[in-house]
Design an enzyme around this catalytic site. Structure first.
Site, short mmCIF file in Angstrom:
data_model
loop_
_atom_site.label_atom_id
_atom_site.label_comp_id
_atom_site.label_asym_id
_atom_site.label_seq_id
_atom_site.Cartn_x
_atom_site.Cartn_y
_atom_site.Cartn_z
CG HIS A 110 -1.84 1.17 1.31
ND1 HIS A 110 -3.14 1.12 0.88
CD2 HIS A 110 -1.65 2.43 1.77
CE1 HIS A 110 -3.71 2.31 1.05
NE2 HIS A 110 -2.82 3.13 1.61
CD GLU A 111 1.52 3.57 3.69
OE1 GLU A 111 1.67 4.64 3.04
OE2 GLU A 111 0.50 3.35 4.38
CG HIS A 144 0.14 6.19 -0.74
ND1 HIS A 144 -0.86 6.95 -1.30
CD2 HIS A 144 -0.46 5.50 0.28
CE1 HIS A 144 -2.01 6.73 -0.65
NE2 HIS A 144 -1.79 5.85 0.30
ZN ZN Z 1 -3.26 5.20 1.69
#
Ligand code: ZN
Length: 437
Positions: A202-203, A206
């Protein structure tokens, strides 16, 4: 203001990066000067007080101590909305901070479409005879082994460790220090080998966005992310569409088994089902793909009522518990796992939650467009080929920064504006296959 006016007097050609930068600076300037200084100061102080109060009150389940500082923050943000102005309703003026150019009237139909579709899907999942075995993910795995595997996965999907770092933290996040320095963090639990893994993906999602922003435009709007919703579309695309897919684990399960001996006897079907378990729960951040947007919907409806003045802060816990029972069929036993679970409202972040769901909607839509352009994504993943997906995202999303309004960016990338139908079809197909209906 004078500099902006001078630049606007000799405007750059329309539809150029210069015009986009001028547009975004004007937007930010106009908003900033509409908020009186004493209100800005009062808001900063109130948010600081309320967040500190939340940190203390949450573990003590002390709603009474949290209510006055929360009510003050809400009152000041409603004053801010009035000062900034809005076309249809005050919530628009708050939403616009996190999702530029979006209005309540854009978000409400997304949730209105998602709600019946998700509730119906959840009903079918509840009634399904197949069940995953989540104990597989609770087998002990040393933090160092988990970290080694997480680094392997992040590298494979394209995260550049020469321009970033992975460190440990209490609450995972990604942050850009400067171009060429985009860092990610995670936390490891030795009795849960999924949390860190999907957290890192997830990170990294980003961070891939931040690493793909045009470095030459650093400091300009065209060098910044388009919105929180677009940012979350990147993290959720990699975390869910990619890393929770069968193709991904056809490639990575053997590597996971080499790194994490606890998984030695795990089968592909068994593992894939376990990482896609749907279970209605109390906590948003622990929620699966199907129930997650119901958690967000509930917050959107409650904060909309708060900002409109239709719901008093004192009545929030009852309204929260009723909404949890209605949408997810669960009732919080205490405040910490109920109305006080998220930091957002204490920090004044009214209007932030819908960007999470918008991110999920955009992620599914981008995936559908990539299938059209790149072919079967699962087959690419199964061969360990993630570069085509990253290159597509770089070209269609990352390279543009905030040049286009988010809806326009999505339209250019996919052919249509954000449409919840893509997310609904993706979830129906994926979970119908997993749960066998
Ligand atoms: Zn997020």
């Amino acid at each position: 203001g004078d500099e902006l006016a001078a630049a606007e007097a000799a405007p750059p050609a329309p539809d150029t990066p210069q015009a986009a930068n001028l547009r975004e600076w004007r937007r930010a300037f106009d908003r900033a000067v509409k908020v009186p200084e004493d209100l800005a100061v009062a808001l900063a102080r109130a948010c600081s007080r309320a967040e500190t109060a939340w940190e203390r009150a949450r573990p003590a389940h002390d709603w009474a101590a949290f209510l006055p500082p929360l009510a003050e923050v809400l009152s000041l943000r409603r004053q801010e909305a009035a000062a900034v102005g809005y076309a249809a309703e005050p919530y628009d003026a708050l939403l616009d901070v996190y999702e530029p150019y979006a209005a309540t009237a854009d978000m409400a139909p997304l949730f209105a479409a998602l709600r019946p579709a998700l509730v119906s899907l959840l009903d079918r999942i509840r009634g399904a005879s197949r069940r995953p075995d989540p104990t597989l993910l609770a087998r002990r795995a040393a933090a160092a082994d988990q970290e080694a595997f997480c680094r392997q996965v992040a590298t494979a999907i394209g995260y550049d460790f020469a321009a970033g770092r992975l460190d440990r933290t209490a609450h995972p996040f990604a942050t850009r220090i400067a171009p060429g320095d985009v860092r990610i963090t995670t936390r490891f639990r030795e009795d849960n080998l999924a949390e860190a893994l999907f957290g890192v993906v997830h990170e990294a999602g980003h961070a891939l966005y931040e690493q793909g922003l045009p470095a030459a435009d650093y400091g300009l709007p065209t060098g910044e992310a388009a919105s929180l919703g677009v940012h979350e579309s990147q993290s959720r695309l990699w975390e869910n569409v990619t890393a929770r897919s069968r193709g991904f684990w056809r490639h990575f399960l053997p590597q996971a088994q080499a790194a994490l001996p606890a998984l030695a006897d795990a089968g592909l079907d068994q593992f894939l089902f376990a990482v896609n378990e749907v279970r209605p729960g109390l906590i948003r951040t622990d929620a699966d793909e199907v129930t997650y947007n119901l958690h967000v919907l509930l917050r959107f409806e409650l904060e909309l009522a708060l900002v409109r003045g239709d719901l008093a802060p004192a009545d929030l816990p009852d309204a929260w518990n009723r909404a949890m029972a209605d949408t997810l069929g669960v009732t919080p036993p205490d405040f910490a796992s109920g109305v006080m679970q998220d930091v957002h409202w204490s920090a004044g972040l009214f209007g932030y939650f819908p960007t999470y769901t918008l991110g999920n909607v955009i992620a599914a839509q981008l995936a559908a467009a990539m299938r059209r352009d790149l072919g079967d994504l699962e087959e690419l993943y199964a061969r360990g080929e993630f570069a085509p997906q990253l290159a597509w995202l770089r070209e269609r999303i990352h390279a543009h920064g905030a040049r286009y309004a988010p809806r326009e960016l999505v339209r250019r990338a996919t052919g249509s504006e954000p449409d919840p139908g893509f997310l609904i079809r993706y979830l129906e197909e994926k979970y119908g296959e997993l749960y066998g209906f």
